[in-house]
Design a protein around this motif. Structure first.
Motif, PDB file in Angstrom:
ATOM      1  N   ARG A   1      -4.841   7.580   1.491  1.00 51.09           N
ATOM      2  CA  ARG A   1      -4.033   7.407   2.776  1.00 51.09           C
ATOM      3  C   ARG A   1      -2.488   8.092   2.285  1.00 51.09           C
ATOM      4  NH1 ARG A   1      -6.806   2.657   1.982  1.00 51.09           N
ATOM      5  NH2 ARG A   1      -7.784   2.096   4.152  1.00 51.09           N
TER       6      ARG A   1
ATOM      7  N   VAL B   1       1.193   4.643   1.506  1.00 49.01           N
ATOM      8  CA  VAL B   1       0.861   5.293   2.772  1.00 49.01           C
ATOM      9  C   VAL B   1       1.790   6.501   3.028  1.00 49.01           C
ATOM     10  CG1 VAL B   1       0.375   5.054   5.254  1.00 49.01           C
ATOM     11  CG2 VAL B   1      -0.210   3.131   3.447  1.00 49.01           C
TER      12      VAL B   1
ATOM     13  N   ARG C   1       0.880  -1.171   0.040  1.00 47.12           N
ATOM     14  CA  ARG C   1      -0.009   0.010  -0.045  1.00 47.12           C
ATOM     15  C   ARG C   1       0.859   1.219  -0.073  1.00 47.12           C
ATOM     16  NH1 ARG C   1      -3.809  -2.212   4.727  1.00 47.12           N
ATOM     17  NH2 ARG C   1      -5.169  -3.718   3.391  1.00 47.12           N
TER      18      ARG C   1
ATOM     19  N   PRO D   1      -2.358   3.514   8.625  1.00 51.39           N
ATOM     20  CA  PRO D   1      -2.469   4.725   7.728  1.00 51.39           C
ATOM     21  C   PRO D   1      -3.606   5.906   8.279  1.00 51.39           C
ATOM     22  CG  PRO D   1      -2.946   2.623   6.593  1.00 51.39           C
ATOM     23  CD  PRO D   1      -2.566   2.479   8.114  1.00 51.39           C
ATOM     24  N   SER D   2      -3.356   7.175   7.844  1.00 54.11           N
ATOM     25  CA  SER D   2      -4.186   8.355   8.296  1.00 54.11           C
ATOM     26  C   SER D   2      -3.998   8.812   9.604  1.00 54.11           C
ATOM     27  CB  SER D   2      -5.364   8.335   8.016  1.00 54.11           C
ATOM     28  OG  SER D   2      -5.782   7.634   6.714  1.00 54.11           O
TER      29      SER D   2
END
Length: 370
Positions: free
Chosen positions: A313, A95, A93, A207-208
């Protein structure tokens, strides 16, 4: 605890080279210079990714490393070696990781407010392509119970001592709902094994959320049927002072929106010719839907052209073209709006530790005749 995996650290707090054209160094931390990203691509290469250390980078032997899972929220506490983890199904991912104090310097420089902490501009943020095992998969293998409440990873870096108080190793609880959602136990960064400064052999990627939650060099994870806390949720990484509650706000989680130009601070540009002003915007609350740019200190605004990936993200790249008409000092501004409708404000709410600065940053440039 797998202490035998930790090798004596190097002489300095950071292992990788820190050339001045890529970094501004703040003690045990190193801030990426934004001009280092111009023309580089979507991901920040490991050689210029920012470093946030509470103490120093440990050098860890992956062959001796083990991840210990324990606590009252597990039916079958167990441990994993490095090769065992790599053998599990993985995800990859994009991120963004961002220090909660990113932009802290602008509380002082723009808002004339006194704050404490590392004086980051905007370079304590970066997107990488992380590969690893979903934390949910590992927790299920260890028999996480329906009554589990919190999950607390702990790093293998040296204990953090401040004002004579030993706070132990960096650790921070995450609610089970978040831990089972999108958190990764990452072992690769941009297609390569994690470098030491970025968590080798294994780190969390949350994430985030603020960067603190993405614990590096993770050595054990406590899973508890009761709420957990640490100094990083009770004393640090909370909003104190200003209009916040007397005892401080809740522990920080989601990071706010920001925008940065891919320019040196105080850049010098030539008058009478077009310049492509490039930048990146991001928000922990969702995808960036628009970015506006001002070249006259906020007197007027125009939309930037968004291009490339729009990853919720991570971040969004953008550009505008500007032909400065005359020499002199100018102030560039960029403000982003995310999919929740939130737009960067012109002023950020004050807090004593300078967290979550989200206001539009006033970027100075000097235009000269050539």
């Amino acid at each position: 605890m797998p202490d035998e995996a930790v090798v004596e650290p190097t002489a300095g707090p950071i292992v990788k080279p820190l050339p001045p054209e890529l970094f501004d160094v703040h003690g045990s931390c190193a801030e990426m210079r934004w001009e280092a990203m111009r023309g580089v691509g979507y991901h920040v290469p490991a050689d210029r990714f920012f470093v946030r250390n509470h103490t120093r980078t440990p050098v860890i032997d992956a062959a001796a490393w083990r991840l210990e899972l324990h606590g009252s929220g597990l039916r079958a506490p167990r441990s994993f070696g490095y090769r065992e983890l790599l053998a599990l199904p993985s995800v990859t991912r994009d991120v963004l990781i961002e220090c909660a104090g990113n932009g802290r310097r602008f509380f002082t420089d723009q808002q004339h407010q006194e704050v404490s902490g590392t004086p980051w501009r905007l370079g304590a943020a970066g997107v990488a392509r992380w590969r690893g095992v979903p934390l949910a998969a590992v927790l299920k293998l260890a028999g996480i119970t329906p009554g589990a409440v919190d999950v607390m990873p702990r790093g293998l870096d040296p204990c953090y001592v401040a004002d004579g108080v030993d706070h132990g190793r960096v650790r921070r609880p995450i609610p089970v709902a978040k831990a089972l959602d999108d958190v990764i136990l990452a072992y690769e960064m941009n297609g390569e094994p994690l470098p030491p400064d970025h968590g080798h052999p294994v780190r969390l990627v949350v994430p985030s959320w603020i960067g603190l939650a993405s614990v590096k060099w993770v050595g054990d994870i406590e899973v508890s049927a009761e709420p957990l806390s640490s100094p990083w949720t009770t004393e640090f990484y909370r909003m104190l002072g200003g209009e916040h509650p007397p005892g401080g706000g809740p522990p920080l989680t989601v990071h706010d929106a920001k925008s940065a130009f891919e320019l040196p601070w105080g850049a010098v540009l030539a008058a009478g010719r077009p310049h492509v002003l490039r930048g990146r915007s991001w928000s922990g609350r969702g995808r960036i839907t628009s970015v506006e740019v001002s070249v006259d200190g906020g007197a007027s605004w125009r939309p930037a052209l968004l291009h490339g990936a729009h990853v919720a993200r991570a971040w969004t790249r953008w550009h505008v073209t500007w032909n400065p008409p005359a020499s002199g000092s100018y102030t560039l501004l960029a403000r982003a709006t995310d999919e929740t409708g939130a737009t960067q404000p012109m002023e950020s709410p004050y807090n004593e530790l300078g967290y979550l600065f989200n206001a539009v940053v006033r970027c100075p440039v000097r235009v000269i005749n050539v």
